[in-house]
Design an enzyme around this catalytic site. Structure first.
Site, PDB file in Angstrom:
ATOM      1  CE1 TYR A 163      -6.231  50.593   3.403  1.00 19.87           C
ATOM      2  CE2 TYR A 163      -7.725  48.848   2.383  1.00 19.87           C
ATOM      3  CZ  TYR A 163      -6.684  49.716   2.299  1.00 19.87           C
ATOM      4  OH  TYR A 163      -6.064  49.906   1.282  1.00 19.87           O
ATOM      5  CG  ASP A 257      -2.209  47.147  10.134  1.00 21.66           C
ATOM      6  OD1 ASP A 257      -2.936  46.840   8.916  1.00 21.66           O
ATOM      7  OD2 ASP A 257      -1.468  47.747  10.102  1.00 21.66           O
ATOM      8  CE  LYS A 285      -1.043  54.473   6.914  1.00 21.95           C
ATOM      9  NZ  LYS A 285      -1.637  55.341   5.757  1.00 21.95           N
TER      10      LYS A 285
END
Ligand code: KE4
Length: 442
Positions: A163, A257, A285
């Protein structure tokens, strides 16, 4: 006598029987669903895959989080990754408040942006320059555009089970049967926006080679260096070596990613630990420490294609927001000083060995995948090496496990397909308590 005992111990008694446990969460949920879709601002928080209604959180401190009913939990969600040094860390608190007092947002560059950029680029040998944005999705969306601009080729490969945020081009599902062309993975995503997206199988380099044989114009391969969105799935050495070979042989960009993996397993990216040769890196994050920060970066030759130097446009009102930068600077500074990675590996090893031991004792099929401070149990007989394996897990068993762990004071991501995250405020007491509750929960 009994009357007084009952009155003075009311909360303890009711909590013990879980009668009053989630009353205020339920009240807030009933209120929120009127104006917030599903009562949440991000779907995973809705508890859909574990049943029941979502918790509402009142506060958090260190490794603990408290819901609006006063129930306290050891937090293994950490806002899905950012809170790597625990909640309300004094050094973050101090620097963010100091920054706040000087202003919130200027629409112009401030020193904090340069400080965080230097901190991040110094940790990634593949990154000369960086562009801050406001979320991981925005970082990946921009990296797609940059990869296409720099390579001059439009097709991109992603892996099933990975994802990368909710950008149209990567909200795809594998075509039916052998079709390697993608299908839209969400309402509102058009066939046109996914026509250049191909899907391969994680840890299966042959599936990548097959796509390259069948399709012209592949410019980039996007991957989570350690997958964390199908539960944790660690890449094999052969898979990484295969990607490095394909990158050179076919002149295809590798986009790592690292929104989730960045600074989670070393002071930098998983790409370095794995030996993944990377062209563009996406971050989020941890680099915001709980404030809204995303970023993408690469060697200067690539990044200089980004506006205002180059022809690839990308912009953002709050990009590089000084207060958000302060959260990232303070967080990364503490991580760099404390270098907690041996602690994370040790805690994760003890926790996973303990869980596997109890599962074996009770005859419960369990796998535990982990990498640095990311880990999670799978209720499965067989090892989990890709999304197809992960989807065979017993998600019903996970759901009842989730609620038992919550009742025992452990706050886990409410899905079999999410990673548990560790923070520096965990200790032997939390480890022993987690294992004790785990033993009762399975
Ligand atoms: P955000 O747009 O949510 O900041 O980042 C998107 C993203 C990109 N890349 C990876 C590897 C990610 O894991 C994410 C977001 N992760 C999810 C957790 N699986 C965030 C939690 C949520 O969606 O609420």
């Amino acid at each position: 006598m009994l009357y007084f005992y009952f009155i003075f111990n009311f909360k303890k008694i009711f909590n013990k029987f879980n009668i009053m446990k989630l009353i205020n969460s339920e009240k807030l949920y009933q209120r929120s669903v009127k104006t917030l879709v599903g009562g949440v601002n991000s779907p995973v928080r809705a508890f859909k895959s574990v049943g029941g209604n979502p918790l509402f959180i009142e506060s958090a401190n260190g490794t603990f989080i408290k819901d609006v009913d006063g129930n306290e939990y050891v937090d293994y969600v950490l806002s899905y990754g950012p809170m790597i040094i625990g909640h309300v860390h004094p050094q973050v608190q101090e620097f963010v408040v100091k920054t706040l007092e000087k202003g919130y947002s200027f629409g112009a560059t401030s020193e904090n942006e340069a400080i965080l950029a230097e901190l991040v680029c110094s940790a990634f040998p593949t990154m000369d320059k960086i562009r801050f944005v406001n979320s991981g999705t925005e970082a990946v969306m921009s990296a797609i555009r940059l990869a296409r601009a720099f390579s001059g080729k439009n097709k991109i490969i992603k892996f099933s089970g990975c994802y990368h945020g909710h950008t149209d081009a990567l909200l795809v599902e594998a075509g039916s049967g052998l079709a390697t062309l993608s299908m839209p993975g969400s309402g509102g995503v058009t066939q046109a926006s996914v026509q250049d997206t191909l899907i391969a199988k994680y840890n299966d380099i042959a599936s990548v080679e097959k796509l390259i044989q069948e399709h012209e114009g592949i410019g980039a391969i996007f991957l989570e260096p350690i997958a964390g969105n199908m539960g944790v799935v660690v890449p094999t050495k052969a898979f990484i070596e295969g990607l490095n070979r394909i990158r050179k042989q076919h002149n295809i960009l590798i986009v790592a990613d690292e929104v989730m993996t960045g600074f989670r397993s070393c002071f930098g990216g998983a790409q370095e630990l794995l030996g993944l040769e990377t062209d563009i890196t996406c971050l989020g994050k941890v680099i915001g420490g709980g404030f809204p920060v995303g970023a993408y970066g690469a060697r200067a030759e690539i990044m200089d294609r980004v506006s205002p130097l180059g022809d690839m446009y990308q912009a953002g009102t709050l990009s590089g927001n000084p207060v958000a930068m302060a959260g990232g600077i303070a967080t990364l500074t503490v991580v760099k000083e404390e270098n907690p990675y041996a602690f994370f590996n040790d805690y994760a090893q003890k926790l996973s060995e303990g869980m596997l031991g109890f599962a074996k004792e009770k005859g419960v099929p369990l796998q535990v995948n982990r990498f640095g401070s990311m880990m999670n149990p799978f209720f499965s007989e067989n090892p989990i090496q890709n999304y197809e394996d992960a989807k065979k897990c017993d998600t019903q068993k996970f759901a009842s496990f989730f609620w038992k762990m919550l009742e025992g004071g452990m706050y886990l991501p409410p899905s079999q397909f999410e990673a548990w995250f560790l923070n520096t405020q965990l200790n032997d007491a939390t480890l022993n308590k987690t294992l004790e509750v785990f033993k009762n929960s399975i």
